[in-house]
Design a protein around this motif. Structure first.
Motif: not given
Length: 327
Positions: A77-104
């Motif tokens: 449970a502590h590990h989950r809390a430590a890796t939780t992503i705030p909603a306000d930055v989540l779209p940017a995080a998804v877009e960034r990782l999707v872009a990396v995977l898209r290039d590959r």
């Protein structure tokens, strides 16, 4: 007339899909189909239980991966809390990782040139899903991400790869482009043996495009740019072990909907064996209340290992291309 090997494979594939469609129709009509039979026709898998010693072995792996301390459930449970992503930055995080995977994926998997994924943030607390790929014309996919759900680093990786590249979006646009008159490839079933295979691709295809070492570097860059601090190596080690707890979730479905155990007892099993927190258990119970959706944990538990083993035999990148393109 005798069939060629390719014809035999296509016939077997069509039979499996047709049997799944027939079972879906019977379930929707209200027919009482025993859960093991439903699992077999809707996933192509046996309704086998994962032995408890195997689950205990996963617990030992997680115990070794996490910092020492209190009980394993509390540390998870502590590990989950430590890796939780705030909603306000989540779209940017998804877009960034999707872009990396898209290039590959574009470099390795021969995707159609016009394909693209657009991230669409929504907030729907009534839903149990984290993300949904909505296929649109001209090789486009709208990836709806639910800001009301709790997102961790694990969900970020699983959704970006599983719904985007090389997962459901990549499979959909590749098969659409390769159909060549085989219209059955354009039928996108949510349940069936083929859905099980694509579930495995969604779960582990990322490993072919981007190994853990490279993924760790990308996640550190994304976290740094968004002001988030993750122990990426620890998360990847935990995620590898946690994948194997899918069998405990499948066991719980059989306990509830086949054995008839009390709901409270099954919730306790999910907390102790699958190491799920109360909010995750609640979402799971809402999903498996659906007589069709309750087969999905079996596909999610078994498919990653099946696809990983097959790719090891036939070749990683070539095998992934085949799974995306062919039934």
């Amino acid at each position: 007339p005798s069939l060629t090997l390719a014809g035999e494979r296509r016939a077997a594939w069509l039979i499996g899909q047709a049997m799944a469609l027939a079972t879906i129709a019977r379930v929707l009509r209200g027919d009482d189909i025993a859960l093991p039979d439903r699992i077999e026709t809707l996933t192509g898998l046996d309704a086998a239980r994962v032995p408890e010693p195997e689950i205990a072995a996963v617990h030992r792996q997680l115990d070794a991966a996490l910092p020492p301390g209190s009980a394993l459930r509390a540390r998870m449970a502590h590990h989950r809390a430590a890796t939780t992503i705030p909603a306000d930055v989540l779209p940017a995080a998804v877009e960034r990782l999707v872009a990396v995977l898209r290039d590959r994926a574009r470099a390795d998997l021969d995707l159609p040139s016009a394909e693209t994924v657009t991230v669409d943030p929504v907030a729907d607390a009534a839903e149990t899903w984290h993300a949904r790929a909505v296929f649109e014309p001209s090789s486009r996919t709208r990836l709806a991400i639910n800001l009301s759900a709790t997102w961790t680093l694990d969900e970020l990786v699983r959704v970006s790869a599983g719904e985007g590249y090389p997962g459901h979006h990549a499979a959909h646009v590749t098969r659409t482009a390769a159909a060549n008159g085989d219209i059955e490839l354009l039928a996108w079933l949510g349940y069936g043996p083929e859905s099980t295979v694509l579930s495995g691709v969604a779960a582990i295809g990322r490993e072919v495009l981007l190994g853990d070492f490279e993924l760790a570097g990308e996640l550190r860059r994304i976290g740094r740019d968004l002001g988030l601090h993750w122990d990426v190596e620890q998360e990847l080690e935990v995620a590898r072990a946690r994948e194997k707890l899918g069998g405990a979730v499948a066991n719980a479905v059989l306990q509830l909907h086949h054995d008839g155990l009390p709901e409270a007892e099954v919730r306790g099993y999910l907390a102790e064996a699958a190491l799920l927190e109360a909010d995750v258990v609640e979402r799971l119970f809402r999903r498996i209340a659906d007589p069709l959706d309750r087969v999905q944990p079996f596909a999610r538990a078994a498919a990653p290992g099946l696809v990983r083993d097959w790719l090891a035999r036939v070749g990683q990148t070539d095998g992934l291309r085949r799974l995306l393109r062919e039934p």
